[in-house]
Design a protein around this motif. Structure first.
Motif, PDB file in Angstrom:
ATOM      1  N   SER A  68       0.816  -1.218   0.000  1.00 44.68           N
ATOM      2  CA  SER A  68       0.000   0.000   0.000  1.00 44.68           C
ATOM      3  C   SER A  68       0.843   1.258   0.000  1.00 44.68           C
ATOM      4  CB  SER A  68      -0.902  -0.003   1.242  1.00 44.68           C
ATOM      5  OG  SER A  68      -0.084  -0.013   2.397  1.00 44.68           O
ATOM      6  N   GLY A  69       2.157   1.073   0.076  1.00 45.03           N
ATOM      7  CA  GLY A  69       3.051   2.233   0.086  1.00 45.03           C
ATOM      8  C   GLY A  69       3.078   2.933   1.430  1.00 45.03           C
ATOM      9  N   GLY A  70       2.475   2.343   2.400  1.00 45.57           N
ATOM     10  CA  GLY A  70       2.477   2.955   3.731  1.00 45.57           C
ATOM     11  C   GLY A  70       2.701   1.909   4.779  1.00 45.57           C
ATOM     12  N   VAL A  71       2.125   2.160   5.942  1.00 47.36           N
ATOM     13  CA  VAL A  71       2.334   1.254   7.065  1.00 47.36           C
ATOM     14  C   VAL A  71       1.589  -0.056   6.855  1.00 47.36           C
ATOM     15  CG1 VAL A  71       2.148   1.059   9.566  1.00 47.36           C
ATOM     16  CG2 VAL A  71       2.559   3.290   8.528  1.00 47.36           C
ATOM     17  N   GLY A  72       0.531  -0.052   6.079  1.00 44.44           N
ATOM     18  CA  GLY A  72      -0.309  -1.235   5.935  1.00 44.44           C
ATOM     19  C   GLY A  72       0.237  -2.298   5.021  1.00 44.44           C
ATOM     20  N   ALA A  73       1.398  -2.128   4.478  1.00 45.58           N
ATOM     21  CA  ALA A  73       1.964  -3.123   3.578  1.00 45.58           C
ATOM     22  C   ALA A  73       2.153  -4.431   4.326  1.00 45.58           C
ATOM     23  CB  ALA A  73       3.287  -2.637   3.030  1.00 45.58           C
ATOM     24  N   SER A  74       1.779  -5.566   3.667  1.00 42.71           N
ATOM     25  CA  SER A  74       1.910  -6.865   4.336  1.00 42.71           C
ATOM     26  C   SER A  74       1.870  -7.961   3.279  1.00 42.71           C
ATOM     27  CB  SER A  74       0.778  -7.060   5.351  1.00 42.71           C
ATOM     28  OG  SER A  74      -0.464  -7.076   4.665  1.00 42.71           O
ATOM     29  N   GLY A  75       2.046  -9.180   3.737  1.00 42.65           N
ATOM     30  CA  GLY A  75       2.009 -10.311   2.825  1.00 42.65           C
ATOM     31  C   GLY A  75       1.633 -11.561   3.587  1.00 42.65           C
ATOM     32  N   TYR A  76       1.011 -12.532   2.870  1.00 45.55           N
ATOM     33  CA  TYR A  76       0.632 -13.787   3.518  1.00 45.55           C
ATOM     34  C   TYR A  76       0.826 -14.925   2.523  1.00 45.55           C
ATOM     35  CZ  TYR A  76      -1.968 -17.432   5.858  1.00 45.55           C
ATOM     36  OH  TYR A  76      -2.310 -18.609   6.436  1.00 45.55           O
ATOM     37  N   PHE A  77       1.381 -16.031   2.983  1.00 47.89           N
ATOM     38  CA  PHE A  77       1.621 -17.187   2.130  1.00 47.89           C
ATOM     39  C   PHE A  77       1.140 -18.435   2.863  1.00 47.89           C
ATOM     40  CE2 PHE A  77       4.272 -15.309  -1.162  1.00 47.89           C
ATOM     41  CZ  PHE A  77       4.665 -14.128  -0.567  1.00 47.89           C
ATOM     42  N   ASP A  78       0.346 -19.250   2.169  1.00 47.02           N
ATOM     43  CA  ASP A  78      -0.078 -20.539   2.710  1.00 47.02           C
ATOM     44  C   ASP A  78       0.673 -21.609   1.922  1.00 47.02           C
ATOM     45  OD1 ASP A  78      -1.328 -22.602   3.962  1.00 47.02           O
ATOM     46  OD2 ASP A  78      -3.230 -22.398   2.879  1.00 47.02           O
ATOM     47  N   LEU A  79       1.563 -22.310   2.584  1.00 46.89           N
ATOM     48  CA  LEU A  79       2.475 -23.215   1.880  1.00 46.89           C
ATOM     49  C   LEU A  79       2.261 -24.654   2.351  1.00 46.89           C
ATOM     50  CD1 LEU A  79       5.726 -21.097   2.416  1.00 46.89           C
ATOM     51  CD2 LEU A  79       4.113 -20.919   0.513  1.00 46.89           C
ATOM     52  N   ARG A  80       2.619 -25.575   1.487  1.00 45.54           N
ATOM     53  CA  ARG A  80       2.706 -26.990   1.868  1.00 45.54           C
ATOM     54  C   ARG A  80       4.120 -27.446   1.533  1.00 45.54           C
ATOM     55  NH1 ARG A  80      -1.201 -25.419   3.594  1.00 45.54           N
ATOM     56  NH2 ARG A  80      -3.342 -26.168   3.415  1.00 45.54           N
ATOM     57  N   ILE A  81       4.776 -27.911   2.550  1.00 46.04           N
ATOM     58  CA  ILE A  81       6.181 -28.317   2.391  1.00 46.04           C
ATOM     59  C   ILE A  81       6.278 -29.793   2.758  1.00 46.04           C
ATOM     60  CG2 ILE A  81       8.565 -27.878   3.140  1.00 46.04           C
ATOM     61  CD1 ILE A  81       7.539 -25.389   1.983  1.00 46.04           C
ATOM     62  N   PRO A  82       6.976 -30.586   1.958  1.00 45.26           N
ATOM     63  CA  PRO A  82       7.184 -31.980   2.348  1.00 45.26           C
ATOM     64  C   PRO A  82       7.821 -32.060   3.740  1.00 45.26           C
ATOM     65  CG  PRO A  82       7.861 -31.656   0.083  1.00 45.26           C
ATOM     66  CD  PRO A  82       7.509 -30.317   0.617  1.00 45.26           C
ATOM     67  N   VAL A  83       7.267 -32.945   4.544  1.00 48.55           N
ATOM     68  CA  VAL A  83       7.699 -33.015   5.934  1.00 48.55           C
ATOM     69  C   VAL A  83       9.198 -33.267   6.050  1.00 48.55           C
ATOM     70  CG1 VAL A  83       7.492 -34.416   8.024  1.00 48.55           C
ATOM     71  CG2 VAL A  83       5.457 -33.685   6.808  1.00 48.55           C
ATOM     72  N   ARG A  84       9.741 -34.063   5.147  1.00 47.56           N
ATOM     73  CA  ARG A  84      11.162 -34.386   5.221  1.00 47.56           C
ATOM     74  C   ARG A  84      12.036 -33.141   5.000  1.00 47.56           C
ATOM     75  NH1 ARG A  84       9.328 -36.175   0.393  1.00 47.56           N
ATOM     76  NH2 ARG A  84      10.379 -35.394  -1.499  1.00 47.56           N
ATOM     77  N   ASN A  85      11.480 -32.133   4.349  1.00 56.73           N
ATOM     78  CA  ASN A  85      12.243 -30.910   4.084  1.00 56.73           C
ATOM     79  C   ASN A  85      11.819 -29.739   4.976  1.00 56.73           C
ATOM     80  OD1 ASN A  85      13.537 -32.265   2.044  1.00 56.73           O
ATOM     81  ND2 ASN A  85      12.171 -31.518   0.429  1.00 56.73           N
ATOM     82  N   LEU A  86      10.965 -30.000   5.948  1.00 50.89           N
ATOM     83  CA  LEU A  86      10.385 -28.886   6.709  1.00 50.89           C
ATOM     84  C   LEU A  86      11.459 -28.113   7.486  1.00 50.89           C
ATOM     85  CD1 LEU A  86       7.861 -27.385   7.614  1.00 50.89           C
ATOM     86  CD2 LEU A  86       7.664 -28.980   9.523  1.00 50.89           C
ATOM     87  N   SER A  87      12.355 -28.817   8.145  1.00 51.63           N
ATOM     88  CA  SER A  87      13.373 -28.139   8.959  1.00 51.63           C
ATOM     89  C   SER A  87      14.220 -27.211   8.109  1.00 51.63           C
ATOM     90  CB  SER A  87      14.276 -29.168   9.644  1.00 51.63           C
ATOM     91  OG  SER A  87      13.527 -29.903  10.564  1.00 51.63           O
ATOM     92  N   ALA A  88      14.684 -27.748   6.997  1.00 53.09           N
ATOM     93  CA  ALA A  88      15.556 -26.942   6.132  1.00 53.09           C
ATOM     94  C   ALA A  88      14.793 -25.761   5.551  1.00 53.09           C
ATOM     95  CB  ALA A  88      16.118 -27.807   5.011  1.00 53.09           C
ATOM     96  N   ALA A  89      13.541 -26.015   5.171  1.00 54.13           N
ATOM     97  CA  ALA A  89      12.753 -24.935   4.573  1.00 54.13           C
ATOM     98  C   ALA A  89      12.490 -23.831   5.592  1.00 54.13           C
ATOM     99  CB  ALA A  89      11.438 -25.497   4.052  1.00 54.13           C
ATOM    100  N   LEU A  90      12.157 -24.205   6.822  1.00 51.77           N
ATOM    101  CA  LEU A  90      11.917 -23.200   7.860  1.00 51.77           C
ATOM    102  C   LEU A  90      13.182 -22.409   8.163  1.00 51.77           C
ATOM    103  CD1 LEU A  90       9.593 -25.076  10.397  1.00 51.77           C
ATOM    104  CD2 LEU A  90       9.010 -23.207   8.847  1.00 51.77           C
ATOM    105  N   ARG A  91      14.316 -23.113   8.140  1.00 54.60           N
ATOM    106  CA  ARG A  91      15.586 -22.428   8.385  1.00 54.60           C
ATOM    107  C   ARG A  91      15.844 -21.377   7.305  1.00 54.60           C
ATOM    108  NH1 ARG A  91      19.608 -26.519   7.758  1.00 54.60           N
ATOM    109  NH2 ARG A  91      19.580 -25.881   5.579  1.00 54.60           N
ATOM    110  N   ASP A  92      15.622 -21.768   6.059  1.00 60.39           N
ATOM    111  CA  ASP A  92      15.856 -20.822   4.960  1.00 60.39           C
ATOM    112  C   ASP A  92      14.846 -19.678   4.995  1.00 60.39           C
ATOM    113  OD1 ASP A  92      17.887 -22.434   4.302  1.00 60.39           O
ATOM    114  OD2 ASP A  92      17.172 -22.979   2.286  1.00 60.39           O
ATOM    115  N   LEU A  93      13.616 -20.007   5.321  1.00 59.36           N
ATOM    116  CA  LEU A  93      12.593 -18.945   5.393  1.00 59.36           C
ATOM    117  C   LEU A  93      12.929 -17.961   6.519  1.00 59.36           C
ATOM    118  CD1 LEU A  93       9.340 -21.059   4.873  1.00 59.36           C
ATOM    119  CD2 LEU A  93      10.258 -19.329   3.307  1.00 59.36           C
TER     120      LEU A  93
END
Lengths: 188, 414
Positions: free
Chosen positions: B235-260
């Motif tokens: 929005s170019g102001g304070v209200g700027a935001s973002g949301y992501f709903d993801l599905r990550i393979p469980v075997r890669n969850l730790s690594a993905a969370l670390r990178d995120l």
């Protein structure tokens, strides 16, 4: 250092600056040589009076002048006149020599070794000299030190005050008492 | 005769070289003074010549000297002992300072570990304990704490404290995915099924929000995940935001969370686990029962002799098949949930950053920290240097005082 002494020092410094223009040339070899010529006999006489050993007096005198020569760049007019500074060095060297003697095996020197009366000296004057020497020998070492600085070294009371780290008035008082004791010893 | 008179008579006699006083007593004093002065020792001629030569030559060294330091130690053993004691004390001070600093360094080194929350290696399943019902545990600022595994419908939650260490998106290290333990880990001979989910809130400067969003998608792709939904509002102001709903393979969850977590400042991180073994077993059992029933119906259908009987069995078969399909879908859904973890990533504008001014603000922040660090180092140096300087000055003054005392004592022994 107490306040009166500081005031005396500042007055002395001012006098040194006014009366001794050669101080600034003192750092040069020529200036030091001039200082040596004016003080050498007096320094030797003072050291010899203190040590009462001709050989040791020569060593200590030479050592004192050499030390003064090496440290001449560090001399400051705040330390008084160059003469007082040299006498201070000579006194420290003589006292170090006395400490070495008291520590170890240094042969006791003959007290008469320092003085060498001439062969044609009149008997009465010779007798008088021996009398004064005996009186001097009986004095307290500090009185002897003071009398040697005054009479053999030829220093002013202000210069003696610098060497002994006393006030000038204190030097006058001590000198008066020492001379009185000397006179009394001579009469006895 | 008073002090003043004595001093003036002495000075007059020494200056004129004659006894000039009229008073007999005063004259005697002056004669005594002159006698003492005239009796002063005079240097021998040869000594004088030698001294003249030495002064003219500038006091050349007569013999090889010992090294200055060694000579000093030789001539002044007490001074050397004092020097050795001072050196020892300085060494102790420095050692204490260094050891103290070492402890501090260890504390500082331990801090970054809290910036990178990590799940426990086995997750809720690896350390599973028998249990029933539902439960959850929370550990703030202790990301390494193992989550409690729970039997039945159990859950575990891990929350990390907001991280204060900014990580530039461009500096995100790309590491090979580390496979996480699967949900079929066997403990006590029983296969457990666990559904994992995580929620991340990342704080980023406003002008970097879009870039971080792109990198969230990139990380998801890298670990074989799916972006179920996403939205980034700039929005170019304070209200700027973002949301992501993801599905990550469980075997890669730790690594993905670390990178995120390394894409921006982690303001909060929550991980949940839910044991769905019971539902899984129930669905599986239900399928087995339905298959057995279907098998029985098929046998009965083969042996049926009348049309009515055949019709009734076929109707039952349709019902059983319908039930079987439903149970199979439920099982597939459960498998999907246990194989893919649900990860929600929320992007927020980092506090204290507003658009393009973030660079200058960060610059001021870094400047302040640098100044504080410099002042800290300076104070530490002063803390060591001042005691050492005081100690050296004290030793020097004590040595000078002792030397003067010894010299005066030598005069007393004369």
């Amino acid at each position: 250092m107490d306040r009166p002494q500081r005031r005396i020092d500042s007055v002395s410094d001012a006098l040194v600056e006014q009366l001794s223009p050669s101080i600034k040339a003192f750092n040069t070899p020529q200036g030091f040589e001039e200082l040596y010529r004016t003080t050498f006999p007096r320094v030797y006489a003072y050291v010899a009076s203190l040590l009462r050993d001709r050989s040791a007096a020569e060593d200590v005198t030479a050592q004192a002048f050499e030390r003064a020569y090496r440290k001449r760049s560090g001399f400051s007019a705040r330390r008084g006149t160059p003469e007082a500074w040299v006498f201070g060095i000579a006194r420290n060297a003589a006292l170090d020599e006395l400490r070495r003697r008291s520590r170890g095996a240094v042969l006791a020197a003959d007290a008469a070794d320092v003085w060498s009366p001439g062969p044609d000296e009149e008997a009465e004057r010779a007798f008088r000299r021996e009398e004064v020497r005996a009186a001097l020998a009986s004095l307290d070492p500090r009185d002897r030190d003071l009398i040697a600085l005054k009479f053999a070294g030829g220093l002013s009371n202000a210069e003696i005050a610098r060497v002994l780290r006393l006030s000038e008035s204190n030097v006058g008082t001590r000198l008066h008492r020492a001379v009185e004791r000397l006179r009394k010893a001579c009469r006895e | 005769m008073n002090e003043e008179t004595t001093v003036s008579l002495i000075d007059a006699a020494l200056a004129s070289g004659a006894a000039t006083a009229l008073d007999p007593e005063e004259r005697a004093l002056q004669e005594l003074v002159l006698t003492v002065r005239d009796d002063a020792p005079t240097p021998a001629a040869d000594f004088r010549l030698r001294m003249d030569a030495r002064v003219a030559a500038g006091f050349p060294p007569r013999r090889a000297r010992r090294p200055r330091l060694f000579a000093s130690a030789w001539q002044r053993p007490r001074l050397a002992a004092l020097g050795a004691a001072a050196s020892l004390l300085i060494a102790i001070v420095v050692a204490v300072a260094v050891l103290g600093g070492g402890d501090h360094s260890a504390n500082v080194a331990a801090i970054p570990a809290t910036h990178e929350p990590q799940r426990s290696a086995a997750g809720p399943v690896g350390s599973a304990t028998a249990g029933s019902g539902s439960a959850s545990s929370s550990a703030s600022a202790a990301p390494r704490t193992s989550a409690h595994a729970l039997g039945g419908t159990a859950g575990a939650t891990l929350e990390s404290a907001p991280a204060d260490k900014a990580v530039a998106p461009s500096a995100t290290p790309i590491e090979p995915p580390i496979p996480a333990p699967g949900p079929d880990t066997v403990r006590g001979g029983q296969s457990r099924k666990v559904q994992l989910s995580a929620a991340l809130v990342l704080g980023a400067p406003q002008d970097k929000l879009g870039q971080v969003g792109d990198q969230v998608v990139a990380v998801t792709d890298r670990y074989g995940g799916i972006v179920m939904s996403s939205s980034v509002t700039d929005s170019g102001g304070v209200g700027a935001s973002g949301y992501f709903d993801l599905r990550i393979p469980v075997r890669n969850l730790s690594a993905a969370l670390r990178d995120l977590s390394q894409l921006a400042d982690v303001e909060s991180r929550t991980e949940n686990s839910q044991d769905v073994t019971a539902s899984f077993v129930s669905a599986h059992t239900r399928i087995q029962e339905l298959m057995a029933e279907r098998k029985g119906l098929l046998k009965r259908l083969a042996n049926a002799t009348t049309d009515n009987e055949v019709a009734a069995i076929k109707a039952q078969l349709r019902f059983v098949n319908s039930e079987l399909n439903g149970a199979t879908r439920q099982l597939q859904l459960l498998r999907r949930r246990t194989n893919l973890a649900t990860v929600s990533v929320t992007l927020a504008v980092k506090k204290g950053h507003s658009g393009g001014a973030g660079g200058i603000g960060k610059g001021w922040h870094d400047l302040g920290r640098s100044l504080v660090d410099s002042a800290s180092i300076g104070l530490r140096v002063l803390g060591v240097a001042i005691p050492i300087a005081l100690l050296v000055a004290l030793i020097w003054a004590a040595n000078a005082w002792m030397l003067r005392r010894r010299r005066e004592a030598a005069l007393d022994r004369l």
